[in-house]
Design an enzyme around this catalytic site. Structure first.
Site, PDB file in Angstrom:
ATOM      1  N   GLY A  10       0.787  -1.216   0.000  1.00 48.00           N
ATOM      2  CA  GLY A  10       0.000   0.000   0.000  1.00 48.00           C
ATOM      3  C   GLY A  10       0.821   1.269   0.000  1.00 48.00           C
ATOM      4  CG  ASP A 117      -6.481   5.312   2.602  1.00 50.84           C
ATOM      5  OD1 ASP A 117      -7.283   4.772   1.810  1.00 50.84           O
ATOM      6  OD2 ASP A 117      -5.264   5.079   2.580  1.00 50.84           O
ATOM      7  CG  ASP A 118      -4.156   8.354   1.008  1.00 49.76           C
ATOM      8  OD1 ASP A 118      -3.757   8.808   2.090  1.00 49.76           O
ATOM      9  OD2 ASP A 118      -3.672   7.354   0.466  1.00 49.76           O
ATOM     10  CD1 TRP A 215      -1.232   0.384   6.909  1.00 49.59           C
ATOM     11  CD2 TRP A 215      -2.984   0.100   5.564  1.00 49.59           C
ATOM     12  NE1 TRP A 215      -0.872   0.856   5.670  1.00 49.59           N
ATOM     13  CE2 TRP A 215      -1.929   0.686   4.820  1.00 49.59           C
ATOM     14  CE3 TRP A 215      -4.193  -0.166   4.923  1.00 49.59           C
ATOM     15  CZ2 TRP A 215      -2.068   1.020   3.475  1.00 49.59           C
ATOM     16  CZ3 TRP A 215      -4.317   0.163   3.571  1.00 49.59           C
ATOM     17  CH2 TRP A 215      -3.273   0.737   2.856  1.00 49.59           C
ATOM     18  CG  ASN A 217       1.526   2.905   7.492  1.00 48.06           C
ATOM     19  OD1 ASN A 217       1.524   2.320   6.411  1.00 48.06           O
ATOM     20  ND2 ASN A 217       0.536   3.709   7.858  1.00 48.06           N
ATOM     21  CG  ASP A 222       5.283   5.524   1.246  1.00 47.68           C
ATOM     22  OD1 ASP A 222       5.496   5.834   2.438  1.00 47.68           O
ATOM     23  OD2 ASP A 222       4.153   5.203   0.837  1.00 47.68           O
TER      24      ASP A 222
END
Length: 355
Positions: A10, A117-118, A215, A217, A222
């Site tokens: 992701g 999201d985002d 989730w 991270n 990134d």
């Protein structure tokens, strides 16, 4: 108790190749990684261009990877981010969504992620709208499991600064409205959480009315800041005691597919060993398994430079010494270090805003 473990692809920036994905599945399945959710930010057909159908060649390649997952005994899933669909869930949008679900169903999905999201989220009825969309999808998708990522998937106030202030009681309203069979994702107290505690997860469980699907991270690297570093260290801050408090633990891996296996293996060991877990020893065992003893030793000896210093702060001499050291190894993990040194995975703010 070891929860269900899996990979979430992701991240922003350059995606994995199909061979790299299949290699990760084969390498991590024996350690207990039982699902793979394909959701690279660069795949526009799952994000800003979600209304467009996959071209036949790309759908066939995705189907080939789905077959590779099933052959390895791993659940295959896709993360669909229907960009700002909740702003206008009209008949045209429903028709486009139905067509996309039909394409994805042709892959034989075990898991379907619906990721909100985002994207902008500061509207009072956000939860209500997202519940409607999630239930609409659940009635039509043939996926075995539906997993929703909320717009506000962490306590971290950075989301409010970027996407607008979260609605009052958003998580509670989302948890109350969603069918209990639909799972909800959570990244922790921060976007990139340093640790998870049973107490924190118990609070989130109460808000969600179900255990959160993590989730995680880490070791993702990134973005303009994190792409400067190789996240190689073993997992910490994820004690085995959190296992009973979560529905599953998904790892958002780093841009380097082979090197990502090192921290991923240590997470499985952390759950398996519980209070006997030692993160440095776990790193060494995982690095040897992935790279062999000599390359593992080279990674350990240079981890302060690779993981902590940052690419732009290495300086010419240290940069050259690292290139010389890792060029001596004929191994895909060493080639990933060299490519990172060459700036192969650099990412800027433009990618974050357009992918």
């Amino acid at each position: 108790m070891t929860p269900e473990l899996g990979i979430i692809e992701g991240f922003f920036g350059r995606p994995y190749t199909w061979d790299e994905r299949a290699g990760m599945v084969r390498a991590l399945q024996p350690a207990g990684y039982g699902f793979y959710i394909y959701a690279p930010k660069i795949d526009g057909y799952l994000r800003r261009r979600w209304r467009e159908p996959y071209p036949e060649a790309e759908l066939a390649a995705l189907g080939g990877f789905a077959d590779a997952c099933r052959a390895a005994g791993v659940r295959f899933g896709v993360g669909l981010s229907p960009y700002e669909l909740f702003m206008d869930f009209d008949e045209a949008s429903k028709a486009a969504l139905a067509a996309k679900l039909e394409q994805l169903d042709s892959l034989g999905l075990a898991d379907l992620g619906v990721f909100f999201d985002d994207m902008k989220g500061d509207q009072a009825d956000l939860a209500e709208r997202q519940v409607e969309i999630a239930h609409w999808i659940a009635e039509r998708s043939r996926a075995g499991r539906l997993i929703v990522c909320p717009s506000y998937y962490t306590d971290d106030p950075i989301l409010d600064r970027v996407f607008g202030r979260r609605p009052d009681n958003y998580l509670e309203d989302l948890g109350r409205g969603l069918d209990p069979a639909i799972q909800l994702m959570w990244t922790g107290e921060e976007v990139c959480a340093k640790e998870f505690s049973p107490g924190h997860l118990a609070r989130v469980t109460e808000q969600f009315r179900r255990k959160p699907f993590l989730w995680d991270n880490y070791p993702v690297n990134d973005g303009p800041r994190m792409s400067q570093h190789l996240h190689l260290r073993a997992f910490t801050g994820r004690p085995a005691a959190i296992g009973p408090h979560i529905a599953a633990h998904g790892v958002n891996t780093a841009s380097q597919a082979v090197l990502s296996r090192i921290p991923a293996l240590t997470l499985a060991e952390s759950y398996a060993r519980g209070e006997d877990y030692e993160y440095l020893a776990a790193f060494r065992r995982a690095a040897v398994e992935v790279c062999g003893p000599e390359l593992a030793d080279a990674l350990e000896r240079t981890i302060l430079l690779l993981d902590d210093t940052g690419l732009d702060r290495l300086g010419d001499e240290r940069h050259g010494n690292l290139r010389k050291r890792f060029a001596a190894f004929d191994h895909p993990a060493a080639r990933e270090v060299l490519a990172w040194l060459d700036g192969h995975w650099r990412i800027g703010t433009e990618e974050l805003q357009t992918q």
